[in-house]
Scaffold this motif. Structure first.
Motif, PDB file in Angstrom:
ATOM      1  N   GLU A   1      -1.282  14.504  -1.500  1.00  0.00           N
ATOM      2  CA  GLU A   1      -2.482  14.363  -2.327  1.00  0.00           C
ATOM      3  C   GLU A   1      -3.668  13.827  -1.531  1.00  0.00           C
ATOM      4  N   ASN A   2      -3.366  13.343  -0.334  1.00  0.00           N
ATOM      5  CA  ASN A   2      -4.386  12.692   0.498  1.00  0.00           C
ATOM      6  C   ASN A   2      -5.053  11.547  -0.265  1.00  0.00           C
ATOM      7  N   LYS A   3      -4.213  10.740  -0.918  1.00  0.00           N
ATOM      8  CA  LYS A   3      -4.714   9.607  -1.696  1.00  0.00           C
ATOM      9  C   LYS A   3      -3.897   8.365  -1.366  1.00  0.00           C
ATOM     10  N   SER A   4      -4.562   7.219  -1.437  1.00  0.00           N
ATOM     11  CA  SER A   4      -3.896   5.944  -1.170  1.00  0.00           C
ATOM     12  C   SER A   4      -4.172   4.969  -2.300  1.00  0.00           C
TER      13      SER A   4
ATOM     14  N   GLY B   1       0.827  -1.203   0.000  1.00  0.00           N
ATOM     15  CA  GLY B   1       0.000   0.000   0.000  1.00  0.00           C
ATOM     16  C   GLY B   1       0.859   1.249   0.000  1.00  0.00           C
ATOM     17  N   ILE B   2       0.437   2.264  -0.744  1.00  0.00           N
ATOM     18  CA  ILE B   2       1.174   3.526  -0.836  1.00  0.00           C
ATOM     19  C   ILE B   2       0.209   4.672  -0.556  1.00  0.00           C
TER      20      ILE B   2
ATOM     21  N   ARG C   1       3.845  12.485  -3.218  1.00  0.00           N
ATOM     22  CA  ARG C   1       3.968  12.357  -4.660  1.00  0.00           C
ATOM     23  C   ARG C   1       5.171  13.165  -5.153  1.00  0.00           C
ATOM     24  N   ALA C   2       5.437  14.280  -4.479  1.00  0.00           N
ATOM     25  CA  ALA C   2       6.577  15.111  -4.861  1.00  0.00           C
ATOM     26  C   ALA C   2       7.885  14.334  -4.753  1.00  0.00           C
TER      27      ALA C   2
END
Length: 316
Positions: A213-216, A207-208, A244-245
């Protein structure tokens, strides 16, 4: 002008279909389909960019695909074995070289290149054959006014002569390009790099989470395939958190490489894995579940990125 242009497009399409329905192969189609004089000689319809011959092949493939119904093409001899047998049937390398030189003298440039292809396929380092094929392609290219055909042919010459330089090519991994891809588009790209032989008995899910981005997301290795999940499933084996950066920096190689990391990479460790291990140590990547070894193991099932600069298109 527009009427002539649209008529040329329809003519090529409809006549290709007409001859396809009569059983013509792509090789026969390119000889049968020719623009009529009022279109072929139109001042705005010169074949400077597109050509009737390559469009005809595209139309055929678009409707019928690559298979032309002759069953031997379903399961031909292996690539290299076919090359060896063709050269043997043609009388051996020297016979092929002599025939190619005669073809060049007769300005049959593409025939010379075709028969030399199997000689080079048997031995990619046969520079005499490569230079002779390059000579044939120069003769072919200098007679062309279609920019695509000419430029591709002269690029083939550069590869054959060992002079090709792709350093000035457009980079598809520039920071701007990488950042433009959404994460749910970027991450699934790794699925095509799974090593089936290594992972055929593996079931492992990573899992990432990207905090900026507040996304998984998750990547699930399952017996030689990788399923991408747009949310975290319940059965995570390993979980990491980053930004993400930072992933963008990893992808474009904009991360600091220590001497120790360089040594590990030089000894054969995958660069991506080495960078990730270092990022976990530095806190750039937070380990939420599992161990560093689990992360390393997960990414060991994937091929390293391909160095496209080492891929030959003509000499292979």
């Amino acid at each position: 002008m527009l009427t002539a242009y649209r008529d040329a497009i329809q003519f090529v399409h409809d006549q290709t279909i007409r001859y396809m329905n009569q059983g013509y192969t792509p090789e026969e189609l390119v000889e049968a389909v020719e623009l009529p004089d009022h279109l072929a000689n139109h001042p705005w319809l010169g074949e400077h960019y597109g050509t009737v011959k390559h469009v005809v092949r595209n139309i055929y493939n678009g409707y019928l695909g690559w298979f032309q119904a002759d069953p031997w093409t379903l399961d031909p001899l292996p690539y290299m074995e076919r090359a060896r047998r063709y050269v043997e049937l043609m009388g051996g390398r020297e016979k092929v070289m002599a025939a190619a030189r005669k073809a060049i003298e007769d300005e049959e440039y593409t025939w010379a290149a075709e028969i030399l292809t199997n000689v080079i396929r048997i031995d990619n380092n046969d520079m005499e054959a490569r230079n002779l094929k390059a000579e044939a392609y120069k003769g072919f290219a200098y007679g062309l006014y279609n920019v695509n055909w000419r430029n591709w042919t002269l690029t083939a010459v550069a590869e054959l002569e060992g002079e090709i330089d792709i350093s000035k090519g457009f980079s598809f991994t520039s920071p701007d390009v990488i950042q433009s891809f959404p994460s749910n588009v970027m991450l699934p790209m790794i699925t095509t790099r799974i090593d089936v032989e290594k992972s055929i008995s593996t079931n492992l899910t990573l899992g990432i989470t990207f905090t900026d981005e507040n996304k998984s997301f998750a990547l699930e290795i399952r017996r030689g395939v990788v399923q991408f999940h747009e949310s975290l499933p319940d059965n995570l084996d390993v979980a990491i958190t980053s930004t993400r950066a930072f992933m963008n920096k990893m992808l474009v190689g904009d991360v600091y490489i220590t001497g120790e990391m360089s040594a590990a990479i030089a000894e054969g460790a995958p660069a991506g894995g080495v960078i990730m291990m270092s990022a976990i140590d530095s806190g750039e990547i937070k380990l939420d579940k599992g161990s560093k070894e689990d992360v390393q193991k997960f990414f060991s099932y994937f091929d390293s990125p391909v160095d496209v600069g080492k891929i030959n298109l003509i000499v292979r």
